[in-house]
Design a protein around this motif. Structure first.
Motif, PDB file in Angstrom:
ATOM      1  N   SER A 160     -25.914 -44.923  43.495  1.00  0.00           N
ATOM      2  CA  SER A 160     -25.357 -44.179  44.620  1.00  0.00           C
ATOM      3  C   SER A 160     -24.012 -44.768  45.058  1.00  0.00           C
ATOM      4  N   LEU A 161     -23.057 -43.881  45.304  1.00  0.00           N
ATOM      5  CA  LEU A 161     -21.765 -44.288  45.851  1.00  0.00           C
ATOM      6  C   LEU A 161     -21.605 -43.850  47.301  1.00  0.00           C
ATOM      7  N   GLY A 162     -22.389 -42.881  47.730  1.00  0.00           N
ATOM      8  CA  GLY A 162     -22.269 -42.401  49.101  1.00  0.00           C
ATOM      9  C   GLY A 162     -22.614 -40.940  49.200  1.00  0.00           C
ATOM     10  N   GLU A 163     -21.962 -40.256  50.114  1.00  0.00           N
ATOM     11  CA  GLU A 163     -22.290 -38.860  50.383  1.00  0.00           C
ATOM     12  C   GLU A 163     -21.042 -38.112  50.823  1.00  0.00           C
ATOM     13  N   GLN A 164     -20.966 -36.868  50.417  1.00  0.00           N
ATOM     14  CA  GLN A 164     -19.875 -35.995  50.833  1.00  0.00           C
ATOM     15  C   GLN A 164     -20.367 -35.066  51.938  1.00  0.00           C
ATOM     16  N   HIS A 165     -19.602 -34.948  53.003  1.00  0.00           N
ATOM     17  CA  HIS A 165     -19.914 -34.007  54.072  1.00  0.00           C
ATOM     18  C   HIS A 165     -18.834 -32.940  54.152  1.00  0.00           C
ATOM     19  N   LEU A 166     -19.220 -31.758  54.579  1.00  0.00           N
ATOM     20  CA  LEU A 166     -18.283 -30.666  54.766  1.00  0.00           C
ATOM     21  C   LEU A 166     -18.047 -30.439  56.256  1.00  0.00           C
ATOM     22  N   VAL A 167     -16.794 -30.181  56.617  1.00  0.00           N
ATOM     23  CA  VAL A 167     -16.444 -29.852  57.998  1.00  0.00           C
ATOM     24  C   VAL A 167     -15.572 -28.596  57.989  1.00  0.00           C
ATOM     25  N   ILE A 168     -15.650 -27.842  59.069  1.00  0.00           N
ATOM     26  CA  ILE A 168     -14.768 -26.690  59.232  1.00  0.00           C
ATOM     27  C   ILE A 168     -13.581 -27.152  60.064  1.00  0.00           C
ATOM     28  N   CYS A 169     -12.378 -26.944  59.557  1.00  0.00           N
ATOM     29  CA  CYS A 169     -11.202 -27.469  60.246  1.00  0.00           C
ATOM     30  C   CYS A 169     -10.100 -26.419  60.303  1.00  0.00           C
ATOM     31  N   ALA A 170      -9.184 -26.675  61.225  1.00  0.00           N
ATOM     32  CA  ALA A 170      -8.038 -25.789  61.427  1.00  0.00           C
ATOM     33  C   ALA A 170      -6.903 -26.616  61.994  1.00  0.00           C
ATOM     34  N   SER A 171      -5.705 -26.057  61.973  1.00  0.00           N
ATOM     35  CA  SER A 171      -4.573 -26.731  62.620  1.00  0.00           C
ATOM     36  C   SER A 171      -4.584 -26.389  64.104  1.00  0.00           C
ATOM     37  N   PRO A 172      -4.137 -27.301  64.958  1.00  0.00           N
ATOM     38  CA  PRO A 172      -4.042 -26.979  66.389  1.00  0.00           C
ATOM     39  C   PRO A 172      -3.201 -25.736  66.644  1.00  0.00           C
ATOM     40  N   ASP A 173      -2.144 -25.541  65.847  1.00  0.00           N
ATOM     41  CA  ASP A 173      -1.279 -24.370  66.018  1.00  0.00           C
ATOM     42  C   ASP A 173      -2.066 -23.080  65.785  1.00  0.00           C
ATOM     43  N   TYR A 174      -2.891 -23.056  64.734  1.00  0.00           N
ATOM     44  CA  TYR A 174      -3.691 -21.856  64.461  1.00  0.00           C
ATOM     45  C   TYR A 174      -4.622 -21.548  65.631  1.00  0.00           C
ATOM     46  N   LEU A 175      -5.286 -22.569  66.165  1.00  0.00           N
ATOM     47  CA  LEU A 175      -6.232 -22.348  67.261  1.00  0.00           C
ATOM     48  C   LEU A 175      -5.510 -21.905  68.535  1.00  0.00           C
TER      49      LEU A 175
END
Length: 307
Positions: A160-175
């Motif tokens: 085992s090397l670790g784990e990958q997680h997924l996040v939903i992201c955006a730029s502050p300008d878009y928001l």
């Protein structure tokens, strides 16, 4: 007997490399006829034709190409072992074939491997990048880094090397322009950026109230067939994207990107370094495998996905 399996292999390897029974015989100190008979015995035992014979030269059949690759790998392993016994050293040497996932491998694994090769002058690297699952045995791969669940395969050893997680992201300008993303249903109203997938339904994995991962429909505006371009699209304010933390970590730290819907964050996928199961682990395999484990411990932002 087991040792008889080597009968004809030296003759075949040299004849294939030199494209001549005569040249192979000169190196082995036997007649060209003896080389030809040795190869013929090997072909009868295997039940396949390894070499096409003509009056001008020898050429490998497709089966011969596969068998030659395996023979050279075994002979190389034997040379490495004998060198280690003769010198009493366990320094990695010889060619190491490594398969890495595309963007992750280029960004976070390959630089460490190149640095390791500078440390060990006799370690030669052959690195391939791609997101398909390679057949390590048939393709002659010594080590691979794999993201995702592993199948129960008794022929492979995984660390085992670790784990990958997924996040939903955006730029502050878009928001600022499009407004906040406060509910899962809002993903049907916002511009979403995804990887290109032939005929696949556009969904993201989100964790529901009961803690179970569920597919959430999204509104797709851009399909980009490269992870780096997806990140660039999000940075340029073109929309939201669900991406692995190792790909966007530095942008989250700098504030160029922010995450949304953190309470529904999708599940993780394990990251492993794997190798074929063998009784003797060559120094080059052991040293590189250990180095990757140490790299993972030193970079929790990448391999353990801390944010």
């Amino acid at each position: 007997m087991a040792w008889q399996r080597f009968d004809g292999i030296p003759e075949f390897v040299l004849a294939a490399q030199l494209q001549s029974f005569t040249a192979a015989g000169l190196q082995l100190g036997v007649t060209s006829s003896a080389v030809g008979k040795g190869v013929s015995r090997l072909e009868r035992r295997l039940g396949v034709k390894l070499l096409h014979r003509t009056t001008r030269r020898l050429t490998l059949t497709s089966e011969g190409e596969t068998y030659l690759s395996s023979c050279l790998r075994v002979l190389e392993d034997l040379d490495d072992t004998e060198d280690g016994l003769a010198t009493g050293q366990a320094e990695p040497r010889g060619q190491l074939r490594i398969a890495l996932p595309g963007a992750f491998g280029r960004r976070h694994i390959a630089p460490a491997l190149i640095a390791l090769a500078r440390q060990y002058a006799q370690l030669d690297l052959t690195i391939t990048f791609g997101d398909r699952t390679v057949d390590m045995i048939s393709e002659g791969i010594d080590l691979a880094v794999r993201i995702g669940d592993l199948k129960d395969d008794s022929e492979l050893v995984a660390r085992s090397l670790g784990e990958q997680h997924l996040v939903i992201c955006a730029s502050p300008d878009y928001l600022r322009r499009r407004g906040p993303v406060s509910t899962q249903a809002a993903l049907l109203e916002h511009d979403c950026i995804v990887g290109w997938r032939r005929g696949a339904r556009s969904t993201w994995l989100l964790r529901g109230p009961n803690g179970v991962l569920e597919e959430q429909e999204i509104r797709v505006r851009h399909e980009l067939g490269d992870g780096e371009m997806m990140v660039q699209g999000v940075l340029d304010g073109c929309g939201l994207s669900q991406l692995p933390t190792w790909l966007v970590y530095e942008h989250l730290q700098s504030g160029r990107l922010v995450t949304v819907l953190d309470e529904f964050e999708g599940g993780g996928m394990p990251i492993h370094v794997i190798r074929p199961r063998t009784r003797y682990v060559q120094p080059k395999v052991r040293v590189v495998s250990d180095a990757l484990v140490n790299l993972a411990k030193a970079r929790p932002d990448v391999f353990l996905c801390a944010r």
